[in-house]
Write a protein that holds these residues in place. Structure first.
Motif, PDB file in Angstrom:
ATOM      1  N   LEU A   1      -7.313  11.956  -0.380  1.00  0.00           N
ATOM      2  CA  LEU A   1      -5.968  11.269  -0.497  1.00  0.00           C
ATOM      3  C   LEU A   1      -6.561  10.129  -1.530  1.00  0.00           C
ATOM      4  O   LEU A   1      -7.435   9.721  -1.719  1.00  0.00           O
ATOM      5  CB  LEU A   1      -5.766  10.796   0.781  1.00  0.00           C
ATOM      6  CG  LEU A   1      -4.939  11.370   1.823  1.00  0.00           C
ATOM      7  CD1 LEU A   1      -4.648  10.706   3.267  1.00  0.00           C
ATOM      8  CD2 LEU A   1      -3.625  12.068   1.359  1.00  0.00           C
ATOM      9  N   ARG A   2      -5.190   9.664  -2.297  1.00  0.00           N
ATOM     10  CA  ARG A   2      -5.454   8.587  -3.241  1.00  0.00           C
ATOM     11  C   ARG A   2      -4.395   7.422  -2.555  1.00  0.00           C
ATOM     12  O   ARG A   2      -3.173   7.670  -2.586  1.00  0.00           O
ATOM     13  CB  ARG A   2      -5.135   8.991  -4.543  1.00  0.00           C
ATOM     14  CG  ARG A   2      -5.644   7.909  -5.581  1.00  0.00           C
ATOM     15  CD  ARG A   2      -4.739   8.183  -7.056  1.00  0.00           C
ATOM     16  NE  ARG A   2      -5.584   7.401  -8.098  1.00  0.00           N
ATOM     17  CZ  ARG A   2      -4.703   7.183  -9.053  1.00  0.00           C
ATOM     18  NH1 ARG A   2      -3.521   7.659  -9.091  1.00  0.00           N
ATOM     19  NH2 ARG A   2      -5.359   6.455 -10.116  1.00  0.00           N
ATOM     20  N   LEU A   3      -5.006   6.347  -2.048  1.00  0.00           N
ATOM     21  CA  LEU A   3      -4.387   5.135  -1.874  1.00  0.00           C
ATOM     22  C   LEU A   3      -4.141   4.238  -3.214  1.00  0.00           C
ATOM     23  O   LEU A   3      -5.070   4.167  -3.979  1.00  0.00           O
ATOM     24  CB  LEU A   3      -4.862   4.381  -0.601  1.00  0.00           C
ATOM     25  CG  LEU A   3      -5.144   5.088   0.643  1.00  0.00           C
ATOM     26  CD1 LEU A   3      -5.832   4.318   1.740  1.00  0.00           C
ATOM     27  CD2 LEU A   3      -4.212   6.021   0.989  1.00  0.00           C
ATOM     28  N   SER A   4      -2.852   3.508  -2.962  1.00  0.00           N
ATOM     29  CA  SER A   4      -2.705   2.591  -4.201  1.00  0.00           C
ATOM     30  C   SER A   4      -2.301   1.138  -3.563  1.00  0.00           C
ATOM     31  O   SER A   4      -1.817   1.326  -2.313  1.00  0.00           O
ATOM     32  CB  SER A   4      -1.678   3.141  -5.215  1.00  0.00           C
ATOM     33  OG  SER A   4      -0.556   3.305  -4.472  1.00  0.00           O
TER      34      SER A   4
ATOM     35  N   GLU B   1       0.823  -1.098  -0.113  1.00  0.00           N
ATOM     36  CA  GLU B   1       0.064  -0.024  -0.144  1.00  0.00           C
ATOM     37  C   GLU B   1       0.938   1.284   0.025  1.00  0.00           C
ATOM     38  O   GLU B   1       1.980   1.396   0.510  1.00  0.00           O
ATOM     39  CB  GLU B   1      -0.817   0.168   1.150  1.00  0.00           C
ATOM     40  CG  GLU B   1      -1.872  -1.188   1.528  1.00  0.00           C
ATOM     41  CD  GLU B   1      -1.312  -2.222   2.457  1.00  0.00           C
ATOM     42  OE1 GLU B   1      -2.138  -2.764   3.112  1.00  0.00           O
ATOM     43  OE2 GLU B   1       0.053  -2.062   2.507  1.00  0.00           O
TER      44      GLU B   1
ATOM     45  N   THR C   1      -1.218   1.510   5.505  1.00  0.00           N
ATOM     46  CA  THR C   1      -0.543   2.858   5.113  1.00  0.00           C
ATOM     47  C   THR C   1      -1.530   3.749   6.272  1.00  0.00           C
ATOM     48  O   THR C   1      -2.631   3.663   6.319  1.00  0.00           O
ATOM     49  CB  THR C   1      -0.653   3.367   3.704  1.00  0.00           C
ATOM     50  OG1 THR C   1       0.068   4.426   3.784  1.00  0.00           O
ATOM     51  CG2 THR C   1      -2.157   3.357   3.452  1.00  0.00           C
TER      52      THR C   1
ATOM     53  N   TYR D   1      -6.772   1.314  -6.636  1.00  0.00           N
ATOM     54  CA  TYR D   1      -6.732   2.562  -6.195  1.00  0.00           C
ATOM     55  C   TYR D   1      -8.041   2.845  -5.427  1.00  0.00           C
ATOM     56  O   TYR D   1      -9.117   2.239  -5.341  1.00  0.00           O
ATOM     57  CB  TYR D   1      -6.785   3.774  -7.156  1.00  0.00           C
ATOM     58  CG  TYR D   1      -5.467   3.470  -8.112  1.00  0.00           C
ATOM     59  CD1 TYR D   1      -5.826   2.715  -9.386  1.00  0.00           C
ATOM     60  CD2 TYR D   1      -4.272   4.114  -7.864  1.00  0.00           C
ATOM     61  CE1 TYR D   1      -4.611   2.558 -10.197  1.00  0.00           C
ATOM     62  CE2 TYR D   1      -3.292   3.746  -8.799  1.00  0.00           C
ATOM     63  CZ  TYR D   1      -3.546   3.043  -9.874  1.00  0.00           C
ATOM     64  OH  TYR D   1      -2.556   2.828 -10.962  1.00  0.00           O
TER      65      TYR D   1
ATOM     66  N   GLN E   1      -9.605   6.342  -4.043  1.00  0.00           N
ATOM     67  CA  GLN E   1      -9.748   7.669  -4.300  1.00  0.00           C
ATOM     68  C   GLN E   1     -10.671   8.120  -2.917  1.00  0.00           C
ATOM     69  O   GLN E   1     -11.820   7.481  -2.844  1.00  0.00           O
ATOM     70  CB  GLN E   1     -10.337   8.143  -5.402  1.00  0.00           C
ATOM     71  CG  GLN E   1     -10.662   9.749  -5.357  1.00  0.00           C
ATOM     72  CD  GLN E   1      -9.141  10.397  -5.462  1.00  0.00           C
ATOM     73  OE1 GLN E   1      -8.077  10.147  -6.002  1.00  0.00           O
ATOM     74  NE2 GLN E   1      -9.027  11.389  -4.837  1.00  0.00           N
TER      75      GLN E   1
ATOM     76  N   GLY F   1       0.458   5.929  -0.304  1.00  0.00           N
ATOM     77  CA  GLY F   1      -0.381   7.033  -0.532  1.00  0.00           C
ATOM     78  C   GLY F   1      -1.134   7.744   0.836  1.00  0.00           C
ATOM     79  O   GLY F   1      -1.614   8.719   0.635  1.00  0.00           O
TER      80      GLY F   1
END
Length: 131
Positions: free
Chosen positions: A18-21, A6, A125, A80, A82, A8
């Motif tokens: 925030l944008r997590l990947s 993870e 994260t 992702y 968002q 972001g």
């Protein structure tokens, strides 16, 4: 070797984004659903959003529906999340997990409620939303 990573997370003010990947490797990505769970201090792990790599069908928990959007890029083995209109109560460690696709009915039934059914997890994260 399986890897689920993870990225972001961070600190953001309420109302921000925030944008997590989640990048996965070492298994057949398309055969899995990918879920985002979160855990705040003193609370149980909570399912936030999930997406099937079979057909892209998403699931959302009620508290984030309309604010969070999950998407998948099968070619990049990446999912992702968002996150918009963030609230202080979204503060948590966010984990990405991989669930071997159990079929549409079971996917809808426990994609967000049975973390024990997941096969692989990342390390998480941190997302912190200040008021």
């Amino acid at each position: 070797e399986v890897h689920v990573v993870e990225a972001g997370g961070g600190l953001v003010q309420a109302g921000g984004s925030l944008r997590l990947s989640c990048v996965a490797s070492g298994f057949a990505f398309i055969d899995y659903a990918i879920g985002w769970y979160r855990q705040a201090p003193g609370k149980e792990r909570e399912g936030v959003a999930c997406i099937s790599n079979h057909d892209g069908s998403p699931l959302y928990t009620d508290s984030v529906r309309g604010r969070f959007t999950i998407s998948t890029d099968v070619a990049k083995s990446t999912v992702y999340l968002q996150m918009d209109s963030l609230k202080p109560e979204d503060t948590a460690v966010y984990y990405c997990g991989a669930l071997y696709y159990p079929g549409p009915a079971s996917y809808r039934e426990y994609g967000l409620t049975h973390p024990d059914e997941y096969d692989y997890w990342g390390q998480g994260t941190q997302v912190t939303v200040s008021s």
